[in-house]
Design an enzyme around this catalytic site. Structure first.
Site, PDB file in Angstrom:
ATOM      1  CG  ASP A  22      -6.404  -0.219   7.161  1.00 42.44           C
ATOM      2  OD1 ASP A  22      -7.137  -1.128   6.716  1.00 42.44           O
ATOM      3  OD2 ASP A  22      -5.442   0.262   6.516  1.00 42.44           O
TER       4      ASP A  22
ATOM      5  CD  GLU B 223      -0.385  -4.467   9.491  1.00 44.13           C
ATOM      6  OE1 GLU B 223      -0.125  -4.260   8.290  1.00 44.13           O
ATOM      7  OE2 GLU B 223      -0.695  -3.564  10.298  1.00 44.13           O
TER       8      GLU B 223
ATOM      9  CG  HIS C 219      -1.729  -2.218   6.162  1.00 41.40           C
ATOM     10  ND1 HIS C 219      -0.588  -2.282   6.918  1.00 41.40           N
ATOM     11  CD2 HIS C 219      -1.703  -0.993   5.569  1.00 41.40           C
ATOM     12  CE1 HIS C 219       0.115  -1.172   6.781  1.00 41.40           C
ATOM     13  NE2 HIS C 219      -0.542  -0.368   5.966  1.00 41.40           N
TER      14      HIS C 219
ATOM     15  CB  ALA D  65      -0.829   5.901  11.637  1.00 44.79           C
ATOM     16  NE  ARG D  66       3.607   1.858   8.255  1.00 45.75           N
ATOM     17  CZ  ARG D  66       2.936   2.288   7.195  1.00 45.75           C
ATOM     18  NH1 ARG D  66       1.629   2.527   7.315  1.00 45.75           N
ATOM     19  NH2 ARG D  66       3.533   2.473   6.049  1.00 45.75           N
TER      20      ARG D  66
END
Length: 315
Positions: free
Chosen positions: A257, A262, A281, A232-233
């Site tokens: 991910d 980030e 990501h 997701a985030r």
């Protein structure tokens, strides 16, 4: 081409350039004039008469000269970066690319779950050392998977998990609507939803409700053999709390991910944890991205022609 029906703005996504997107749109709209802007000057010139613009973003300068623009088709699922109020003021409808990521991200999630069940990450480390040593593994079959967010991606994940004969629990804003999972909870019942899950999959948008949702308290609620999968985030998870719980083996593992921060700094402690797998990501990467975007766009051009509301409209 001075009067395009569809204008493809400058962009590169997942290594794919705008020429590929323009070609995919032309295949689906052979009777339309599809232009591809190569410079800022070309964007400003071509958007003056374009009916539809396609791209990552659009700014006030372009909108100020887009006299005939009816639709901005964002090639991202998220549109929080767009000047939505300004677009609305100009009478421009906005659509997103919701749905294009379903197959590829769902495969990434299922792959992550299997990898942690079968400890592939351990196997890779041992192989790099040429070390033949057996280890214990688990099965995905018969487990419980909590999917947080039941949008296009969450539904795709649930669909692909069906063959594993798992029990599924969903979390969504409107649990009264039900869903594809065996049980559905609201976000205010998040702890109840994840307490029995061996796998907790985050597939929800980042909102004020979900920011920090997986904090130290939530991680303590999860089973000791649970694996957290986040596509997701990053800010949905309290990173410091996650590092602490992984270091102490309070949960079995995490497949990330997305991270917060980030990109993940080279010296971040997450890199050194053997029970965490990290991808940059990358779950959204697929060679079919522009093909799916073009499918949505072609459908929406037909809807505009018919006077209908476009699919995936967000403004």
């Amino acid at each position: 081409m001075s009067d395009p029906d569809v204008l493809v703005l400058r962009q590169t996504i997942h290594g794919l350039g705008p020429d590929e997107l323009a070609a995919a749109i032309r295949e689906r709209l052979p009777d339309a004039e599809v232009a591809r802007a190569r410079t800022p000057a070309e964007e400003r010139e071509l958007i003056r008469t374009a009916r539809v613009a396609v791209g990552l973003s659009i700014d006030e300068h372009l909108l100020s000269v887009a006299d005939d623009l009816e639709l901005f088709a964002c090639v991202f699922a998220g549109t929080g970066h767009l000047p939505r109020d300004l677009l609305a003021d100009h009478g421009v409808a906005v659509t997103n690319a919701s749905g294009v990521h379903g197959p590829n991200i769902a495969e990434h999630v299922v792959g992550s779950i299997i990898a942690h069940a079968r400890q592939f990450h351990r196997a890779y480390r041992q192989q790099s050392r040429r070390e033949w040593r057996t280890y214990e593994t688990t099965e995905v079959y018969g487990s419980t998977v909590a999917v947080v967010g039941l949008g296009a991606i969450g539904r795709s994940v649930v669909d692909r998990l069906e063959s594993f004969d798992v029990d599924t629990v969903g979390v969504r804003y409107t649990p009264e609507k039900g869903g594809p999972t065996d049980e559905v909870y609201g976000f205010d019942e998040f702890h109840d939803a994840v307490t029995d899950a061996e796998y907790v999959v985050l597939a929800c948008p980042l909102t004020e409700t979900t920011r920090g949702l997986v904090d130290a308290d939530a991680l303590r609620t999860m089973r000791s053999d649970a694996v957290l999968v986040n596509i997701a985030r990053g800010p949905i998870v309290d990173t410091d709390a996650l590092v602490t719980e992984l270091r102490n083996n309070r949960i079995r593992g995490a497949a990330l991910d997305v991270t917060d921060p980030e990109p993940l700094p080279e010296d971040h402690p997450l890199w050194g944890l053997s029970n965490a797998t990290i991808t940059p990501h990358n779950a959204g990467h697929t060679p079919e991205y522009y093909e799916r975007v073009a499918d949505i766009l072609a459908d929406n051009v037909a809807r505009l022609d018919a006077g209908d509301d476009p699919r995936n409209r967000v403004v």
